[in-house]
Design a protein around this motif. Structure first.
Motif, PDB file in Angstrom:
ATOM      1  N   LEU A  20     -39.622  48.972  -9.674  1.00 48.15           N
ATOM      2  CA  LEU A  20     -38.944  49.625 -10.790  1.00 48.15           C
ATOM      3  C   LEU A  20     -39.873  49.674 -12.003  1.00 48.15           C
ATOM      4  O   LEU A  20     -39.840  50.615 -12.783  1.00 48.15           O
ATOM      5  CB  LEU A  20     -37.649  48.881 -11.122  1.00 48.15           C
ATOM      6  N   GLY A  21     -40.695  48.656 -12.145  1.00 43.82           N
ATOM      7  CA  GLY A  21     -41.727  48.662 -13.179  1.00 43.82           C
ATOM      8  C   GLY A  21     -41.294  48.083 -14.508  1.00 43.82           C
ATOM      9  O   GLY A  21     -41.745  48.544 -15.558  1.00 43.82           O
ATOM     10  N   VAL A  22     -40.440  47.048 -14.464  1.00 45.56           N
ATOM     11  CA  VAL A  22     -40.075  46.359 -15.698  1.00 45.56           C
ATOM     12  C   VAL A  22     -41.214  45.428 -16.102  1.00 45.56           C
ATOM     13  O   VAL A  22     -41.687  44.629 -15.296  1.00 45.56           O
ATOM     14  CB  VAL A  22     -38.775  45.557 -15.510  1.00 45.56           C
ATOM     15  N   ALA A  23     -41.669  45.551 -17.341  1.00 41.51           N
ATOM     16  CA  ALA A  23     -42.741  44.709 -17.875  1.00 41.51           C
ATOM     17  C   ALA A  23     -42.204  43.934 -19.072  1.00 41.51           C
ATOM     18  O   ALA A  23     -41.131  44.258 -19.599  1.00 41.51           O
ATOM     19  CB  ALA A  23     -43.922  45.577 -18.293  1.00 41.51           C
ATOM     20  N   PRO A  24     -42.922  42.885 -19.518  1.00 40.83           N
ATOM     21  CA  PRO A  24     -42.461  42.165 -20.713  1.00 40.83           C
ATOM     22  C   PRO A  24     -42.240  43.129 -21.879  1.00 40.83           C
ATOM     23  O   PRO A  24     -43.097  43.946 -22.202  1.00 40.83           O
ATOM     24  CB  PRO A  24     -43.617  41.200 -20.994  1.00 40.83           C
ATOM     25  N   GLY A  25     -41.071  43.040 -22.466  1.00 35.92           N
ATOM     26  CA  GLY A  25     -40.738  43.913 -23.579  1.00 35.92           C
ATOM     27  C   GLY A  25     -40.167  45.256 -23.174  1.00 35.92           C
ATOM     28  O   GLY A  25     -39.863  46.093 -24.047  1.00 35.92           O
ATOM     29  N   VAL A 355     -28.506  44.179 -14.847  1.00 34.08           N
ATOM     30  CA  VAL A 355     -29.474  43.111 -15.096  1.00 34.08           C
ATOM     31  C   VAL A 355     -30.528  43.138 -13.994  1.00 34.08           C
ATOM     32  O   VAL A 355     -30.187  43.118 -12.806  1.00 34.08           O
ATOM     33  CB  VAL A 355     -28.796  41.728 -15.133  1.00 34.08           C
ATOM     34  N   VAL A 356     -31.797  43.203 -14.386  1.00 31.68           N
ATOM     35  CA  VAL A 356     -32.904  43.150 -13.436  1.00 31.68           C
ATOM     36  C   VAL A 356     -33.435  41.719 -13.402  1.00 31.68           C
ATOM     37  O   VAL A 356     -33.773  41.150 -14.451  1.00 31.68           O
ATOM     38  CB  VAL A 356     -34.028  44.127 -13.818  1.00 31.68           C
ATOM     39  N   LEU A 357     -33.491  41.145 -12.208  1.00 32.18           N
ATOM     40  CA  LEU A 357     -33.944  39.768 -12.024  1.00 32.18           C
ATOM     41  C   LEU A 357     -35.214  39.737 -11.178  1.00 32.18           C
ATOM     42  O   LEU A 357     -35.498  40.659 -10.409  1.00 32.18           O
ATOM     43  CB  LEU A 357     -32.866  38.936 -11.310  1.00 32.18           C
ATOM     44  N   ASP A 358     -35.951  38.637 -11.298  1.00 29.11           N
ATOM     45  CA  ASP A 358     -37.036  38.313 -10.379  1.00 29.11           C
ATOM     46  C   ASP A 358     -36.403  37.604  -9.187  1.00 29.11           C
ATOM     47  O   ASP A 358     -35.824  36.527  -9.323  1.00 29.11           O
ATOM     48  CB  ASP A 358     -38.042  37.390 -11.080  1.00 29.11           C
ATOM     49  N   VAL A 359     -36.482  38.209  -8.002  1.00 31.54           N
ATOM     50  CA  VAL A 359     -35.782  37.658  -6.855  1.00 31.54           C
ATOM     51  C   VAL A 359     -36.321  36.282  -6.470  1.00 31.54           C
ATOM     52  O   VAL A 359     -35.592  35.470  -5.884  1.00 31.54           O
ATOM     53  CB  VAL A 359     -35.858  38.625  -5.659  1.00 31.54           C
ATOM     54  N   GLU A 364     -34.330  36.434 -15.596  1.00 28.79           N
ATOM     55  CA  GLU A 364     -33.913  37.744 -16.079  1.00 28.79           C
ATOM     56  C   GLU A 364     -35.108  38.485 -16.662  1.00 28.79           C
ATOM     57  O   GLU A 364     -35.834  37.964 -17.505  1.00 28.79           O
ATOM     58  CB  GLU A 364     -32.820  37.585 -17.128  1.00 28.79           C
ATOM     59  N   LEU A 365     -35.303  39.744 -16.224  1.00 36.35           N
ATOM     60  CA  LEU A 365     -36.411  40.571 -16.683  1.00 36.35           C
ATOM     61  C   LEU A 365     -35.976  41.623 -17.692  1.00 36.35           C
ATOM     62  O   LEU A 365     -36.738  41.986 -18.583  1.00 36.35           O
ATOM     63  CB  LEU A 365     -37.074  41.257 -15.488  1.00 36.35           C
TER      64      LEU A 365
END
Length: 402
Positions: A20-25, A355-359, A364-365
């Motif tokens: 999905l490409g969620v990055a910090p921030g 909510v996008v999580l690190d599996v 929480e990301l």
């Protein structure tokens, strides 16, 4: 992304390639469209987005829309499709581009422009909760044996369910098989093997292109504890069927499943070996009153299985081999899942939030309000532009990484 059937296909792995490409921030942008009553979105062969809706009363009608992938507004619509008794059905796109709908006690085949090509009333006057395609293209469906809002069915009164195989073109009934017990869960399939979570046992049924045959020597009883409830849909991963039990009470959904569980035995993540019949289970929350209506997800590469207890608001990760706990969160998740295999990003819900999580860790990301004010217990769809579509009974939302 080719996600032509719910959960990504008949094995219900809910696994999407890439990230999905969620990055910090990262910020999640949400577009919401009110569209009662929505069940799911799937993709067509040319990247179309098809949305399944229905009317709330009975007898109901179903409707398929082709929607704009960004604005979510309808670009085309099917005519009203006879449906009948209400329970969320299913939508899928065949290899020839046909759009199949099973809703209520009807099946329909539409062309890519959403014109009706074939329709069929199914044998029993009950809702049929979706379908799965088999390896040769036939469709297999099953009547829903559980309670519905305002229509309770006591356990002693549940009728054994019947599998029905449909020709994908004419929708004629090719074969049918009455199972030895009722089934509330949606079907899963691996090639020509249909996997049924019954209300007490996991059942395997073979399809030879003409006939269905129950394989009684591969039946595994999973309800073994006092106060344990029946299971829902299973994910077929790594030679196992994975599902969650304590499913009784979902008909009391009130914008949330929190607090509606009736089982006294704590809800479990259940693993059944498809070849050896081995049965292993682990408690998700350890609390009575557990409730779910959907499947878990398993990350085969990272060796993690994720289960949840919607009735008690707990989401947890386990080692997929030992079932030892890896992480646990207090989170009101209720829907089907999407797990990006490349990144390990797990798309979950927390009541009205996405909510996008690190599996791997449960961290929480990213989080955003999906805009509907209610818990999703339905089907997400991974998109092609770092986006995910989320459905509730009030409509559909597109959640995109900004």
């Amino acid at each position: 992304m080719a996600w032509t059937h719910e959960d990504g296909g008949p094995r219900r792995t809910q696994l999407a390639p890439g990230a999905l490409g969620v990055a910090p921030g990262s910020r999640l942008e949400v577009t919401t469209r009110v569209a009662p009553v929505t069940t799911m979105v799937v993709t067509g062969l040319a990247g179309e987005r098809y949305l399944l809706r229905h009317t709330p009363g009975e007898p109901s009608t179903a409707l398929v829309e082709r929607i704009d992938p960004v604005t979510l507004e309808p670009l085309a619509s099917s005519p009203d499709l006879p449906a009948g008794p209400v329970w969320p059905g299913g939508l899928g796109v065949h290899g020839d581009g046909s759009v199949h709908v099973v809703f209520g006690d009807h099946a329909h085949r539409l062309d890519p422009s959403l014109a009706v090509v074939a329709s069929r009333q199914l044998p029993r006057p009950k809702p049929y909760n979706s379908f799965v395609p088999l390896a040769d293209g036939h469709l297999v469906t099953k009547d829903f044996a559980g309670s519905r809002p305002g229509r309770p069915v006591a356990a002693a009164d549940r009728e054994p369910s019947e599998l029905v195989v449909l020709d994908p073109l004419s929708l004629e009934v090719v074969d049918a098989l009455v199972l030895p017990e009722p089934s509330i869960a949606r079907l899963s399939a691996d090639g020509d093997t249909v996997v049924v979570v019954g209300d007490s046992s996991l059942l395997l049924v073979a399809w030879d292109g003409h006939r269905l045959t129950l394989e009684p020597d591969r039946t595994v009883r999973y309800r073994t504890r006092e106060g344990q409830g029946y299971g829902w849909d299973c994910a077929l991963v790594g030679g196992h069927a994975w599902f969650l039990d304590d499913g009784e009470g979902s008909e009391a959904y009130s914008g949330t499943l929190r607090g509606h569980g009736v089982a006294t035995a704590p809800l479990q993540l259940v693993r059944v070996g498809l070849t050896d019949g081995s049965l292993t289970a682990v408690e998700v929350s350890g609390l009575p009153g557990g409730l779910i209506a959907n499947p878990p997800v398993v990350d085969p590469g990272r060796g993690i299985a994720v289960g949840y207890d919607t009735g008690n608001g707990v989401l947890a990760g386990f080692d997929a081999e030992t079932l030892e706990p890896r992480w646990r969160r207090d989170q009101d998740h209720g829907s089907h899942l999407v797990l990006y295999e490349g990144s390990g990003e797990l798309v979950t819900g927390d009541h009205a939030d996405v909510v996008v999580l690190d599996v791997a860790t449960g961290d929480e990301l990213a989080r955003a309000d999906a805009g509907m004010g209610m818990q999703s217990v339905l089907f997400p769809l991974p998109g092609d532009a770092r986006d995910v579509y989320v459905c509730t009974f009030l409509g559909v939302s597109r959640v995109a990484v900004a």
